[in-house]
Design an enzyme around this catalytic site. Structure first.
Site, PDB file in Angstrom:
ATOM      1  NE  ARG A  27      21.995 -31.547 -17.826  1.00  0.00           N
ATOM      2  CZ  ARG A  27      23.001 -30.886 -16.816  1.00  0.00           C
ATOM      3  NH1 ARG A  27      23.154 -31.091 -15.847  1.00  0.00           N
ATOM      4  NH2 ARG A  27      23.589 -30.078 -17.735  1.00  0.00           N
ATOM      5  CB  SER A  64      21.119 -30.199 -24.049  1.00  0.00           C
ATOM      6  OG  SER A  64      21.480 -28.983 -24.238  1.00  0.00           O
ATOM      7  CD  GLU A 112      19.185 -33.003 -20.621  1.00  0.00           C
ATOM      8  OE1 GLU A 112      18.725 -32.191 -19.648  1.00  0.00           O
ATOM      9  OE2 GLU A 112      20.380 -33.107 -21.173  1.00  0.00           O
TER      10      GLU A 112
END
Length: 368
Positions: free
Chosen positions: A177, A257, A358
């Site tokens: 990520r 997410s 995130e």
């Protein structure tokens, strides 16, 4: 609003449209956020480059917006210019499996086109909202696949020199990520190039939720399946979790997410295991002697169930999946921040693990 002379100069660019009405609630999948100072819609790469150069030369604060699936934006009037990427060309070479997509192309459309062409490599990334240009920025991944597995090059606009060039994927420091483009304004992704497989089969699949759906045995080494079969299975799994955007389903009014899966020392993973005592606790090697835990599992074991805090809340966990924070219809940024803080602090207090959001935060923070 833009200075009138600058506005006229930008509006004169072929492929540019100024939008004085749009809000970030209109531009994001969370459907939260106030109004930018101005919005510049760019339909071609040339228009995008020209508009950004003019705005940078005027030292104006910019926010580059693609699909808006990874943004948490404050309410009210924001002193930022939204540059909206609407470039969407996709080209595929069936002989060598090279796919090139403009930054503004809808990512799932790119996946769909690759599957229709019988190319493998990104079928596990089906149903992920957002634009193609965002995928290398945070190295999008799902079901054991990451964009870094197939990314060969990105076309970048350097924000300092305003030069356009193709940059090898190895220069982006891609990891879980992360890329060195994330949380920086050094460059804008204009296009991506992917090297896909040409035999009609998926990339090797890992055993797990997707493997069970496809009836893959743990004993099968490097299993591969037809790309359409894998895409269909992934979409079924994501829909069941509210992870495929549906305008009428508030469980999908999210940023996907919300927390990354934490990478921790094995000693901390051991402490979590001892506290919960579940033999099936998900923990995976993450390199450099670290382990990856499941953020969703930690959230649930910390006492936060699907739909928390319950009916009537303006922002809640999805009723289908605990890793998505959702807008139930009329949430404001402050509602989402309060929920994110509650979840993060609850997991930290219970397990000593700090969850990291995130999404990119604009004008607001989880600590506000």
């Amino acid at each position: 609003m833009l200075d009138s002379s600058l506005a006229q100069e930008i509006a004169a660019i072929d492929g540019v449209e100024l939008d004085s009405e749009v809000t970030f609630a209109d531009l994001t999948t969370l459907r939260i956020g106030g109004k930018p100072r101005s919005a510049v819609r760019c339909q071609t790469t040339e228009a995008l480059v020209s508009a950004i150069k003019l705005l940078d030369d005027a030292s104006l604060p910019l926010l580059i917006v693609g699909g808006g699936s990874n943004l948490v934006v404050a309410d009210g009037d924001l002193d930022v210019i939204a540059v909206i990427i609407e470039t969407d060309d996709v080209s595929i070479n069936l002989t060598d499996g090279l796919l090139t997509a403009d930054a503004g192309a809808v990512w799932d459309d790119v996946v769909h086109l690759s599957v229709d062409a019988g190319l493998g490599g990104i079928e596990c990334l089906s149903g992920i909202p957002g634009s193609a240009g965002a995928t290398p920025v945070q190295n999008v991944g799902a079901y054991g696949t990451e964009v870094s597995d197939v990314l060969t090059r990105v076309q970048l606009l350097d924000r300092t020199t305003h030069q356009v060039s193709w940059v090898d994927a190895s220069e982006l420091e891609l990891s879980y990520r992360y890329s060195n483009l994330k949380f920086t304004n050094r460059a804008v992704v204009l296009a991506i190039e992917l090297q896909l497989l040409t035999d009609g089969l998926s990339a090797p699949l890992r055993f797990g939720e997707l493997g069970r759906r496809l009836a893959i045995s743990e004993a099968e080494a490097h299993p591969r399946r037809p790309v359409r079969m894998v895409r269909d299975a992934v979409l079924e799994l994501r829909r069941a979790k509210g992870m495929v955007v549906e305008h009428t389903d508030h469980d999908t009014w999210s940023a996907g997410s919300f927390f990354t899966n934490p990478i921790v020392d094995p000693s901390l993973a051991d402490a979590v295991f001892e506290k919960v005592g579940e033999p099936t606790m998900p923990r995976f090697p993450a390199g450099d002697g670290k382990e990856k835990l499941s953020a969703a599992w930690l959230i649930e074991r910390a006492g936060f169930k699907k739909g928390h805090p319950g009916a009537g809340a303006k922002a809640s966990l999805s009723t289908k999946h605990t890793l998505a924070l959702t807008n139930r219809g009329d949430a404001r940024a402050s509602d989402l921040v309060a929920l994110a803080k509650e979840i993060r602090d609850g997991v930290l207090e219970t397990f000593g693990v700090t969850l990291v959001p995130e999404p990119v935060w604009i004008g607001i923070s989880i600590d506000d």
